[in-house]
Design a protein around this motif. Structure first.
Motif, mmCIF file in Angstrom:
data_model
loop_
_atom_site.group_PDB
_atom_site.id
_atom_site.type_symbol
_atom_site.label_atom_id
_atom_site.label_comp_id
_atom_site.label_asym_id
_atom_site.label_seq_id
_atom_site.Cartn_x
_atom_site.Cartn_y
_atom_site.Cartn_z
ATOM 1 N N LEU A 34 0.848 -1.191 0.000
ATOM 2 C CA LEU A 34 0.000 0.000 0.000
ATOM 3 C C LEU A 34 0.886 1.243 0.000
ATOM 4 O O LEU A 34 1.495 1.577 1.015
ATOM 5 C CB LEU A 34 -0.910 0.034 1.237
ATOM 6 C CG LEU A 34 -2.033 -0.979 1.315
ATOM 7 C CD1 LEU A 34 -2.807 -0.795 2.620
ATOM 8 C CD2 LEU A 34 -2.978 -0.828 0.132
ATOM 9 N N GLU A 66 -9.650 3.384 4.640
ATOM 10 C CA GLU A 66 -9.852 2.350 3.616
ATOM 11 C C GLU A 66 -9.066 1.085 3.938
ATOM 12 O O GLU A 66 -9.531 -0.026 3.671
ATOM 13 C CB GLU A 66 -9.472 2.893 2.239
ATOM 14 C CG GLU A 66 -10.453 3.927 1.724
ATOM 15 C CD GLU A 66 -9.996 4.590 0.436
ATOM 16 O OE1 GLU A 66 -9.060 4.078 -0.227
ATOM 17 O OE2 GLU A 66 -10.573 5.636 0.089
ATOM 18 N N SER A 67 -7.888 1.231 4.532
ATOM 19 C CA SER A 67 -7.071 0.052 4.864
ATOM 20 C C SER A 67 -7.768 -0.838 5.884
ATOM 21 O O SER A 67 -7.570 -2.055 5.900
ATOM 22 C CB SER A 67 -5.703 0.475 5.392
ATOM 23 O OG SER A 67 -5.787 0.942 6.729
ATOM 24 N N LEU A 70 -9.955 -3.635 4.292
ATOM 25 C CA LEU A 70 -9.341 -4.707 3.504
ATOM 26 C C LEU A 70 -9.551 -6.059 4.175
ATOM 27 O O LEU A 70 -9.517 -6.162 5.405
ATOM 28 C CB LEU A 70 -7.845 -4.455 3.332
ATOM 29 C CG LEU A 70 -7.450 -3.205 2.561
ATOM 30 C CD1 LEU A 70 -5.945 -3.008 2.622
ATOM 31 C CD2 LEU A 70 -7.921 -3.301 1.116
ATOM 32 N N GLU A 71 -9.737 -7.084 3.374
ATOM 33 C CA GLU A 71 -9.966 -8.422 3.914
ATOM 34 C C GLU A 71 -8.804 -8.875 4.792
ATOM 35 O O GLU A 71 -9.013 -9.444 5.867
ATOM 36 C CB GLU A 71 -10.180 -9.418 2.769
ATOM 37 C CG GLU A 71 -10.538 -10.805 3.248
ATOM 38 C CD GLU A 71 -10.823 -11.760 2.096
ATOM 39 O OE1 GLU A 71 -10.633 -12.977 2.307
ATOM 40 O OE2 GLU A 71 -11.216 -11.304 1.025
ATOM 41 N N SER A 72 -7.579 -8.593 4.363
ATOM 42 C CA SER A 72 -6.412 -9.006 5.160
ATOM 43 C C SER A 72 -6.405 -8.302 6.516
ATOM 44 O O SER A 72 -6.083 -8.914 7.537
ATOM 45 C CB SER A 72 -5.118 -8.709 4.401
ATOM 46 O OG SER A 72 -5.019 -7.329 4.094
ATOM 47 N N THR A 73 -6.774 -7.040 6.528
ATOM 48 C CA THR A 73 -6.835 -6.293 7.790
ATOM 49 C C THR A 73 -7.936 -6.836 8.679
ATOM 50 O O THR A 73 -7.735 -7.025 9.891
ATOM 51 C CB THR A 73 -7.067 -4.799 7.515
ATOM 52 O OG1 THR A 73 -6.037 -4.317 6.645
ATOM 53 C CG2 THR A 73 -7.056 -3.991 8.800
#
Length: 101
Positions: A34, A66-67, A70-73
């Motif tokens: 990112l 927005e971060s 995220l699915e990973s977050t």
């Protein structure tokens, strides 16, 4: 060159600091792709064995928000929630410049 910066604190269950550090280092690793995340530092203190601090610098506040979607977050948040006993934003800062930015 104003940037959006956060200094946050996670308090975790006794003996779980290393687990939280691992989760946050995974988060830092996932931020490498990112461009909007310019700094993501995971910190501990000898004086606070159940606390982990995170310092982040973002291109802007929206990029940070927005971060979090995220699915990973979201996956890392789910892993961390059971061991977190408290958290807080120590400060939200406007980074003006300096070394490392």
């Amino acid at each position: 060159m104003n940037k959006f910066s956060l200094f946050g604190k996670f308090i975790v269950q006794e003996g779980k600091r290393d687990t939280m550090v691992e989760i946050l280092l995974e988060a830092a690793s996932s931020m490498k792709n990112l461009l909007e995340c310019e700094i993501y530092l995971v910190n501990t203190s000898k004086d606070e064995p159940n606390t982990v601090y995170v310092y982040e610098v973002w291109s802007n506040e929206n990029a940070h928000q927005e971060s979090l979607t995220l699915e990973s977050t979201q996956t890392l948040i789910k892993r961390a929630k059971p061991i977190i006993t408290g958290m807080g934003r120590i400060s939200t800062l406007e980074t003006i410049g300096g070394k490392g930015i």
